[in-house]
Enzyme design. Structure first.
Site, PDB file in Angstrom:
ATOM      1  N   ASP A  18      -0.517  -4.483  -3.732  1.00  0.00           N
ATOM      2  CA  ASP A  18      -1.503  -3.418  -3.958  1.00  0.00           C
ATOM      3  C   ASP A  18      -0.871  -2.048  -3.782  1.00  0.00           C
ATOM      4  OD1 ASP A  18      -3.385  -5.507  -4.175  1.00  0.00           O
ATOM      5  OD2 ASP A  18      -3.862  -5.402  -2.042  1.00  0.00           O
ATOM      6  N   ASP A  72       0.819  -1.223   0.000  1.00  0.00           N
ATOM      7  CA  ASP A  72       0.000   0.000   0.000  1.00  0.00           C
ATOM      8  C   ASP A  72       0.850   1.270   0.000  1.00  0.00           C
ATOM      9  OD1 ASP A  72      -2.001  -1.848   0.152  1.00  0.00           O
ATOM     10  OD2 ASP A  72      -2.801  -1.195   2.060  1.00  0.00           O
TER      11      ASP A  72
END
Length: 333
Positions: free
Chosen positions: A181, A161
């Protein structure tokens, strides 16, 4: 001061020209001052405000709240902090993913140039020791109020992230490094000529996902990458990394992720299948999957050893469809 804007905040310098014709409202050396003090001065000023950071490390967790701020780094300027989701907050409680950012922008028309922003949370150690709840640790977060953010010639470093985007953003000539991600959110964002690097993690079974768009279904464009390079650190295996997966954040059925890679070069770590599914809880609390065919995940004119083959989960835009993907259409500035 001959009519020139000036202030003194903590150990900030008075305005000066970093080079001919370029004046600054604040010049900050990390040995004697803080970026936090400069940002507080920007809030008091109530007008566009330009900050130059000298080389060195600023160990600060910061939020940009004043509209129209420009933060310009020098070679070797680093802003870093080591907070992850699940770590303790001052005053009690724990941070969530959205609050973990080293640098968070919550005001419009902010520009970052020439900076390294790093979340220094020990992701490798947390994996080894079984601590944390997944070790989401954001380097740069662009909040919902931060419309028209510009990130130019920066480096963003994290593992999981790294870069969280909520609203319209322009990202140019920037190096974005992470694993899981690591470019994610519901923003309409245009990435141009960026270097997107998958990190090596010891003893990892897979090497993650580049993008995790949570685009509202009513929004035509999400995370759009044009003329970028998808690269890998040493040790990241061939066919180990997904282009991404669609994130239905909180089980919100109004989200239908959109991402596109246009004219991008991809190294051999990108998996042949391209995209994969992501789980979420349905309205009745049942576990579901949002799959690539349901979402809006596309490519056009990919190059390099990671480009293709095209299949059910890895679809191309037609030439006519690709023409819609322009910077003006995606972000409008």
């Amino acid at each position: 001061m001959n009519g020139r804007r000036a202030f003194l905040a903590g150990a900030l310098s008075l305005p000066l020209a970093a080079k001919a014709g370029e004046a600054w409202d604040a010049v900050v050396d990390p040995a004697t001052g803080t970026l936090g003090a400069a940002l507080a001065a920007a809030e008091r000023a109530g007008r566009p405000f330009r900050i130059l950071l000298r080389p060195g490390i600023f160990t600060e967790k910061l939020t940009v709240r004043a509209p129209g701020v420009t933060i310009q780094g020098s070679p070797g300027t680093v802003i870093e902090y080591g907070t992850a989701a699940g770590t303790a907050k001052p005053g009690g409680g724990t941070w969530g993913t959205g609050g973990s950012g080293t640098l968070t922008i919550v005001a419009p028309d902010v520009t970052l140039r020439g900076l390294t922003v790093r979340n220094s949370f020990d992701y490798i150690g947390a994996r080894r020791d079984g601590s944390g709840n997944g070790a989401q640790a954001v380097a740069l977060a662009i909040g919902r109020e931060a419309d028209r953010t510009v990130v130019d010639r920066c480096t963003l470093l994290g593992y999981q992230d790294t870069f969280y985007l909520h609203t319209r953003s322009l990202v140019t000539d920037t190096r974005i490094v992470g694993g899981v991600d690591f470019i994610f959110g519901g923003a309409a964002a245009w990435f141009e000529r960026c270097e997107i690097v998958t990190r090596y993690v010891p003893n990892a079974g897979g090497f993650g996902f580049v993008a995790a768009p949570s685009t509202p279904a009513a929004q035509e464009f999400g995370l759009v990458f044009a003329n970028c390079r998808l690269e890998r650190e040493a040790g990241v295996p061939v066919n180990s990394t997904w282009l991404g997966r669609p994130w239905r954040a909180g089980g919100n059925m109004a989200l239908l992720g959109q991402a596109a890679f246009l004219n991008c070069w991809m190294d051999a770590h990108i998996r042949h299948e391209g995209w994969t599914w992501m789980g979420y809880k349905g309205p009745e609390g049942d576990q579901r999957r949002l799959t690539p065919p349901e979402a809006r995940l596309r490519e056009y004119a990919s190059k390099g050893p990671g480009a293709g083959p095209i299949g059910e989960d890895r679809k191309l835009l037609t030439t006519e469809q690709a023409r819609r993907f322009t910077r003006a259409n995606v972000i409008g500035f």
